[in-house]
Structure formats: C-alpha cells, structure tokens
Design a protein around this motif. Structure first.
Motif, mmCIF file in Angstrom:
data_model
loop_
_atom_site.group_PDB
_atom_site.id
_atom_site.type_symbol
_atom_site.label_atom_id
_atom_site.label_comp_id
_atom_site.label_asym_id
_atom_site.label_seq_id
_atom_site.Cartn_x
_atom_site.Cartn_y
_atom_site.Cartn_z
ATOM 1 N N ASN A 18 -0.397 10.367 5.435
ATOM 2 C CA ASN A 18 -1.222 11.573 5.308
ATOM 3 C C ASN A 18 -2.636 11.405 5.856
ATOM 4 N N THR A 19 -3.056 10.169 6.084
ATOM 5 C CA THR A 19 -4.443 9.955 6.523
ATOM 6 C C THR A 19 -4.582 9.242 7.854
ATOM 7 N N LYS B 21 -7.534 8.454 10.916
ATOM 8 C CA LYS B 21 -8.210 7.166 10.756
ATOM 9 C C LYS B 21 -8.117 6.284 11.995
ATOM 10 N N ASP C 289 2.882 6.971 1.555
ATOM 11 C CA ASP C 289 2.553 8.392 1.606
ATOM 12 C C ASP C 289 1.084 8.595 1.970
ATOM 13 N N GLU C 290 0.207 7.827 1.339
ATOM 14 C CA GLU C 290 -1.220 7.951 1.642
ATOM 15 C C GLU C 290 -1.497 7.582 3.095
ATOM 16 N N TYR C 291 -0.832 6.534 3.563
ATOM 17 C CA TYR C 291 -1.020 6.110 4.953
ATOM 18 C C TYR C 291 -0.618 7.214 5.920
ATOM 19 N N ASP D 140 0.836 -1.195 0.000
ATOM 20 C CA ASP D 140 0.000 0.000 0.000
ATOM 21 C C ASP D 140 0.874 1.251 0.000
ATOM 22 N N SER D 141 0.286 2.359 -0.376
ATOM 23 C CA SER D 141 1.015 3.620 -0.447
ATOM 24 C C SER D 141 1.373 4.119 0.949
#
Length: 262
Positions: A137-138, A142, A133-135, A130-131
């Motif tokens: 940033n979120t 979450k 960067d996305e992890y 999984d990304s």
C-alpha cells in the motif's frame, strides 16, 4: 517523507559515491565514511544481481541513514523487478529518450493498478517479518524513481520528461550528454555547457530536482555542480580511491627513502 527527501526539501544536498565492484566489504567501508547514499552501478560494471544483494546487505550493516540506489543496465521491467525485491531505496534508469520511456520506468517500479511490477516482495519485507499489506500500500510512492538525462532525445524532450510528476530526481550524466552532441567526454565544451545550463533552468523552473553523476571528486569539480544547484551529487568509485591512496602511500615511501639517503 523519508529522511533523504526531507534533506532535499530543507535545501540540503545529498552526497553519494559510486559502487562499481562486487566486494561487499569495500562497500561497507565506504558506507561507514558517512555518505548519504550509494549509487550501485550495474550498467558499466560486472556487478550481478547476487552482488547487488550483498552490497545492499553491507549497506544495511552501516545503518538506515545510508540510502541505496541501483542503476539498472537498461530500461527493462524484467530486470527492475528482482532488484526491487531486494529492497533498495530506488532505481536509476539510464539512457532515457522519451516520455514513454519515463512512463515505463515508473510503471516498472509500481504495483498495479498504477504499474506493472510483479508481486513477490522478499528482502524488501524482511521475508515476511514486515507487513506485506503495508508494503504494497505504500511502496509505489516510497521507491525513488531516478531518470537520467544523457541523450539528445532527452534534451529535446525535456518538457515531456519533466511533466511526469512521479519522477523523484532527474540525473544529468555529463559525459554521455557531451557525447550526444559530438564532444565526448568534454562536457565543459561551451556548446555542451550551454545545453546543460538549459536543462538545469528547465528543471528548476518546473520545481523539480536534479542531480549529477561524475567520476571526479576534487573540490573544484564538486563545487561547480553544487553552484549549479544540484540536489544530489554522486562522485568517485572504489578504484579511484584505491589508486589515490595507494599512489600517495608509494610516493611517501619513495620520498622518505630518498630523504634518508641524503
């Protein structure tokens, strides 16, 4: 908004059970029963970090509809960090006393600059599939942060605790709460129930959500808390279910044997 927060927003109640044993197969069996979430308890059990990893794998085998909340033994960022790397839905913090405790709990779940969580996501990002960067940033928003209300100080500082809007759920621990006022484990004592009602009133007026963790799972016990307005309720455990089922089986055998001899 994740599926569990959406259910709460829709006025529904989340139903969960406590995981107190290390056996991942027992966890998988319970997961297939249809609970909304697992309360994986490291505070009062012998469950280790390795065991948590296996239980989370069992939960993933059940499917994405099953949330996983890990209660750490104590408010300690060093213990929270490796659990978060395994990718649970959230962390439950026991024995909270002050607003500073709540702030540290939140910070331990968040990457800088909001928090102090160290960087090394592993299973949480499927080891890099999984990304990342996305992890990063979120994930601060979450990851659920659940704060237990079970001490006299938490009761006295309830307004300060509720002021932290990063808390996703407050969880009443009835037995420890009763002990904080000299009535362990009688949380139905009038003095304790009056204080519990005060906590519920405060939480509701603040527009926040509250849950409860209880060992009982009979209809009357569950309904009492649902009628009080909980948004999530954790009940029972593997040993309790095994004892109930085993005693029923043994009773049936003995009764059948006695009837056959008449």
């Amino acid at each position: 908004m994740d599926r569990w927060k959406q259910k709460i927003a829709d006025g529904e109640v989340l139903f969960g059970t406590h995981i107190t044993n290390a056996d991942m197969h027992n966890a998988e069996i319970l997961g297939h029963c249809g609970y909304d979430y697992f309360w994986i308890d490291m505070e009062h059990t012998q469950i280790t970090k390795h065991d948590v990893c296996n239980i989370l794998l069992a939960a993933r085998a059940v499917g994405p509809q099953l949330a996983t909340f890990v209660r750490v033994p104590i408010l300690d960022p060093a213990q929270v960090k490796p659990i978060l790397e395994m990718g649970p839905t959230g962390i439950i913090f026991p024995m909270i006393f002050t607003k500073e405790d709540v702030e540290l709990a939140i910070q331990s779940c968040c990457y800088p600059p909001k928090g102090i969580r160290g960087f090394s996501p592993r299973a949480a990002v499927r080891y890099g599939i999984d990304s990342v960067d996305e992890y990063v940033n979120t994930v601060n928003d979450k990851v659920w942060k659940l704060i237990q209300i079970e001490t006299k100080a938490a009761y006295e500082n309830i307004d300060d605790l509720l002021a932290n809007t990063d808390v996703d759920m407050f969880i009443l621990g009835p037995c420890d709460f009763s002990g904080a006022f000299g009535h362990l484990p009688d949380f139905k004592h009038p003095e304790v129930m009056e204080k519990i009602d005060y906590v519920f009133e405060k939480v509701k007026k603040a527009g926040r959500h509250i849950g409860v963790s209880i060992g009982a799972y009979d209809y009357e016990s569950v309904k009492m808390w649902i009628d009080k307005g909980v948004s999530m309720i954790s009940v029972g455990s593997e040993p309790a279910y095994m004892i109930d089922g085993s005693m029923k089986a043994l009773s049936n055998m003995r009764q059948a044997y006695a009837d056959s001899r008449k």
